[in-house]
Write a protein that holds these residues in place. Structure first.
Motif, short mmCIF file in Angstrom:
data_model
loop_
_atom_site.label_atom_id
_atom_site.label_comp_id
_atom_site.label_asym_id
_atom_site.label_seq_id
_atom_site.Cartn_x
_atom_site.Cartn_y
_atom_site.Cartn_z
N ARG A 1 -21.10 -57.48 17.70
CA ARG A 1 -21.61 -57.53 16.33
C ARG A 1 -20.78 -58.47 15.46
O ARG A 1 -21.31 -59.22 14.64
CB ARG A 1 -21.62 -56.12 15.72
N LYS A 2 -19.48 -58.41 15.64
CA LYS A 2 -18.60 -59.32 14.89
C LYS A 2 -18.95 -60.77 15.18
O LYS A 2 -19.03 -61.61 14.27
CB LYS A 2 -17.14 -59.03 15.25
N GLU B 1 -28.80 -54.04 25.88
CA GLU B 1 -28.42 -53.43 24.60
C GLU B 1 -27.75 -54.46 23.68
O GLU B 1 -28.05 -54.51 22.47
CB GLU B 1 -27.47 -52.26 24.83
N PHE B 2 -26.87 -55.28 24.24
CA PHE B 2 -26.21 -56.30 23.42
C PHE B 2 -27.22 -57.33 22.90
O PHE B 2 -27.11 -57.80 21.77
CB PHE B 2 -25.12 -57.02 24.23
N ALA B 3 -28.19 -57.69 23.73
CA ALA B 3 -29.19 -58.68 23.32
C ALA B 3 -30.05 -58.14 22.18
O ALA B 3 -30.28 -58.84 21.17
CB ALA B 3 -30.07 -59.06 24.51
N MET B 4 -30.54 -56.93 22.32
CA MET B 4 -31.38 -56.34 21.27
C MET B 4 -30.57 -56.12 19.99
O MET B 4 -31.08 -56.34 18.87
CB MET B 4 -32.00 -55.04 21.75
N ASP B 5 -29.33 -55.68 20.13
CA ASP B 5 -28.49 -55.48 18.96
C ASP B 5 -28.22 -56.81 18.25
O ASP B 5 -28.17 -56.87 17.01
CB ASP B 5 -27.17 -54.81 19.36
N SER B 6 -28.06 -57.88 19.04
CA SER B 6 -27.86 -59.20 18.45
C SER B 6 -29.05 -59.59 17.59
O SER B 6 -28.90 -60.10 16.46
CB SER B 6 -27.65 -60.25 19.55
N ALA B 7 -30.25 -59.36 18.11
CA ALA B 7 -31.47 -59.68 17.34
C ALA B 7 -31.51 -58.89 16.04
O ALA B 7 -31.90 -59.41 14.98
CB ALA B 7 -32.70 -59.39 18.18
N LYS B 8 -31.10 -57.64 16.10
CA LYS B 8 -31.14 -56.79 14.90
C LYS B 8 -30.11 -57.23 13.87
O LYS B 8 -30.39 -57.24 12.66
CB LYS B 8 -30.91 -55.33 15.30
N VAL B 9 -28.91 -57.59 14.32
CA VAL B 9 -27.90 -58.09 13.38
C VAL B 9 -28.40 -59.36 12.71
O VAL B 9 -28.29 -59.53 11.49
CB VAL B 9 -26.55 -58.31 14.08
N LEU B 10 -28.95 -60.28 13.50
CA LEU B 10 -29.48 -61.52 12.93
C LEU B 10 -30.60 -61.22 11.93
O LEU B 10 -30.70 -61.88 10.88
CB LEU B 10 -30.00 -62.43 14.04
N ALA B 11 -31.43 -60.24 12.24
CA ALA B 11 -32.54 -59.88 11.34
C ALA B 11 -32.02 -59.40 9.99
O ALA B 11 -32.65 -59.66 8.95
CB ALA B 11 -33.41 -58.82 11.98
N GLU C 1 -14.89 -55.09 12.21
CA GLU C 1 -16.07 -55.11 13.08
C GLU C 1 -16.75 -53.75 13.15
O GLU C 1 -17.96 -53.65 13.38
CB GLU C 1 -15.72 -55.61 14.48
N LEU C 2 -15.99 -52.70 12.92
CA LEU C 2 -16.56 -51.35 13.00
C LEU C 2 -17.46 -51.02 11.81
O LEU C 2 -18.26 -50.09 11.87
CB LEU C 2 -15.43 -50.32 13.10
N ALA C 3 -17.34 -51.79 10.74
CA ALA C 3 -18.16 -51.55 9.55
C ALA C 3 -19.54 -52.19 9.66
O ALA C 3 -20.42 -51.92 8.84
CB ALA C 3 -17.44 -52.06 8.31
N ILE C 4 -19.72 -53.05 10.68
CA ILE C 4 -21.00 -53.77 10.82
C ILE C 4 -22.05 -52.85 11.43
O ILE C 4 -21.80 -52.17 12.43
CB ILE C 4 -20.83 -55.02 11.71
N THR C 5 -23.23 -52.83 10.84
CA THR C 5 -24.34 -52.06 11.39
C THR C 5 -25.47 -53.01 11.76
O THR C 5 -25.51 -54.16 11.33
CB THR C 5 -24.86 -51.02 10.38
N ALA C 6 -26.39 -52.51 12.56
CA ALA C 6 -27.55 -53.30 12.98
C ALA C 6 -28.81 -52.52 12.59
O ALA C 6 -29.52 -52.00 13.44
CB ALA C 6 -27.50 -53.57 14.47
N ASN C 7 -29.05 -52.46 11.29
CA ASN C 7 -30.17 -51.67 10.76
C ASN C 7 -31.08 -52.52 9.88
O ASN C 7 -31.05 -52.41 8.64
CB ASN C 7 -29.65 -50.47 9.95
N PRO C 8 -31.88 -53.39 10.50
CA PRO C 8 -32.79 -54.21 9.69
C PRO C 8 -33.88 -53.36 9.06
O PRO C 8 -34.23 -52.30 9.57
CB PRO C 8 -33.37 -55.19 10.71
N SER C 9 -34.41 -53.83 7.95
CA SER C 9 -35.54 -53.16 7.30
C SER C 9 -36.80 -53.36 8.13
O SER C 9 -36.82 -54.15 9.09
CB SER C 9 -35.74 -53.73 5.90
#
Length: 564
Positions: A63-64, A97-107, A180-188
């Motif tokens: 995520r970082k 999981e890393f790939a999908m999480d990457s997409a969500k962080v980018l979103a 890095e622990l404060a980063i979330t992957a929660n797109p609207s």
């Protein structure tokens, strides 16, 4: 220092629950190794052991990295954000999981992404970046590393891994992320719509392009049988598909065709190591096959085994590269298809035989640092200037690129061309080993090899730095009694030759040392960018293969003594 960071992770409310127990059970040495530093980008992106910690690959360090990449894209404006990022992944633990999480962080940064529906080869990810006109790409893979590893590669808009100047812009932003622990992957809900799943349409375009590399598509394929293994990785479907469409006779090592993250049926997924061929050799003997082709898990590297006079020979990356160069260039000449001002690229640690073959066919050779991104950068340069025409690129580490519709190593292309070469030469009564021996007889006998000193952890990293620093400041006049005629230091950008010092230009600074010897041999040393190793490369010239081999052993022993 590491203890404070460890405690922060252990008690952080956002810590992924799966990491809690692992952290609690760590001893002091494990804590130190996991937290003493922050995992860094090397020659092939970010790669390391899976697990919790700042020096590990995990959901938080990924995520970082994604926040840094996202901020880099945002800095290039709305068009870059809309063009977005293509994302691929291999068979390893947590890759999906890393790939999908990457997409969500980018979103969450309003950046579009195109994520493959299932695992795909690294070269197809590079292709997808170009196919969708993306601004960049992400590939989640640890390539040929053991099962305990995973990694994260970044690509530019040309489908090439980020070169140092661009990577540094991302790294600066990554390093600015304080927690890095404060980063979330929660797109609207609206941001979720920026994520597109891709698959078969890209596959078809990629397969068609791979098939377009054939030089003799109608070569007689009936007399050659191929044993193929993807080593549990991403080459399984594309190589089988390309072979089937092209009409080659192959038998797949079925036990190694499942996308198993534990690599259960192979001692190693690395084509550079003999264990990768064990099961394929059993198949080859049973099937009376002609060649074995082994791909690493993300399908950018390819290893080759050849039956010659009843015995199986495993070719090095330098040797398979030489055979490909001989076949491709000879056919381009014969068919009057060699372009004007042709150029081939390899690296400063690639052996000399390939360049000798290129010279024979009037093809210029340009060298880059280790890392195919530097070759991709050269391809892009000449694509723009049209000053020279690309005809081949390869590294000694079993990776090559035949046609640059991809901008990374491409094992499916290599598998197709090696199969074609095997069929072509069999019609002439030759094996690929015969071709290699003919080249030695014509151009000189070389043994091109590599050894590694594996030194893991904080102490190992320090020892590797100590080895390079000591060699760098030592005036090595001879190795095994043979005079050093030239010394190149790619970190200090200097050349020492005949007692005179001059500037080494044309390369980004890199921790590489290279000694040229009076007998036409050379030795290079560099730390691995992807594993805890110090690597030693030998290109030894002899009067025969036996002479080159005995000299190689002597040089290796001499280097071992030098670094004690």
């Amino acid at each position: 220092m590491y203890k404070d960071v460890y405690e922060k992770w252990l008690h952080h409310p956002n810590l992924d629950p799966s990491y809690k127990e692992v952290l609690e059970n760590m001893d002091e040495k494990e804590k130190s190794d996991a937290f003493y530093t922050t995992i860094e980008f090397g020659t092939a992106g970010m790669r390391g052991l899976l697990g919790p910690g700042t020096n590990r690959i995990n959901i938080h360090t990924i995520r970082k990295a994604n926040v840094g990449f996202a901020e880099y894209i945002v800095a290039h404006g709305k068009e870059a954000m809309e063009r977005g990022v293509a994302i691929g992944y291999d068979n390893r633990h947590m890759s999906y999981e890393f790939a999908m999480d990457s997409a969500k962080v980018l979103a969450t940064f309003n950046i579009r992404s195109y994520v493959f529906e299932s695992l795909r080869p690294t070269p197809e990810l590079s292709f997808a970046v170009r196919h969708f006109n993306c601004f960049g790409g992400i590939m989640v893979t640890a390539s040929h590393n053991p099962k305990e590893y995973n990694g994260y590669k970044l690509y530019d808009e040309k489908g090439c891994q980020l070169v140092p100047a661009l990577a540094q812009q991302v790294i600066d932003r990554v390093n600015a992320v304080e927690d890095e622990l404060a980063i979330t992957a929660n797109p609207s809900a609206d941001q979720e719509k920026l994520i597109t799943v891709i698959g078969k349409d890209v596959d078809e375009e990629y397969y068609e392009n791979v098939l377009s590399i054939q030089l003799n598509p109608n070569v007689n394929k009936d007399n050659v049988k191929i044993i193929f293994t993807p080593e549990h990785g991403t080459a399984n479907i594309p190589v089988k598909e390309v072979y089937t469409r092209a009409g080659y006779h192959f038998v797949a090592v079925e036990e190694q065709c499942t996308p198993d993250p534990d690599f259960s049926n192979t001692p190693t997924p690395n084509p550079e190591e003999k264990g990768a061929y064990d099961l394929a050799l059993e198949y080859a003997k049973r099937e009376d096959a002609d060649i074995i082709l082994v791909c690493d898990p993300d399908a950018d590297r390819m290893g080759v085994g050849v039956k010659h006079e009843g015995e199986w020979h495993l070719l090095t990356g330098n040797q398979s590269g030489a055979v490909l160069i001989e076949y491709i260039f000879s056919q381009l000449i014969d068919k009057d298809r060699m372009p004007n001002n042709p150029v081939m690229f390899n690296t400063v640690v690639t052996g000399d035989l390939g360049e000798k073959i290129a010279d024979k066919y009037g093809v210029a050779t340009e060298k880059t640092l280790t890392g195919f991104k530097f070759i991709g950068e050269k391809v892009a340069k000449y694509e723009k200037t049209n000053e020279k025409q690309y005809v081949f690129g390869y590294e000694e580490s079993y990776g090559s690129l035949i046609k640059p519709f991809v901008r990374d190593k491409d094992a499916p292309q290599a598998c197709l061309m090696l199969a074609e070469a095997a069929c072509y030469y069999k019609e002439k009564g030759k094996t690929l080993v015969d071709v290699l021996y003919d080249l030695y007889a014509e151009l000189g006998y070389y043994e091109e090899s590599q050894t590694s000193l594996k030194l893991a952890g904080q102490e190992g990293a320090a020892r590797i730095q100590e080895i390079l620093a000591t060699l760098r400041t030592s005036d090595v006049e001879a190795i095994n009694g043979v005079k050093v005629t030239r010394f190149e230091d790619y970190k200090e950008c200097r050349i020492v030759e005949d007692g005179k010092e001059s500037e080494l230009t044309g390369f980004t600074k890199s921790d590489v040392l290279k000694y040229y010897l009076e007998d036409g041999s050379w030795i290079a040393i560099r730390p691995s960018g992807t594993e805890p190793k110090c690597k030693f490369y030998y290109c030894v010239k002899g009067t025969s293969l036996e002479d080159a081999h005995s000299k190689t052993l002597a040089y290796q022993k001499a280097m071992d003594e030098m670094i004690k």
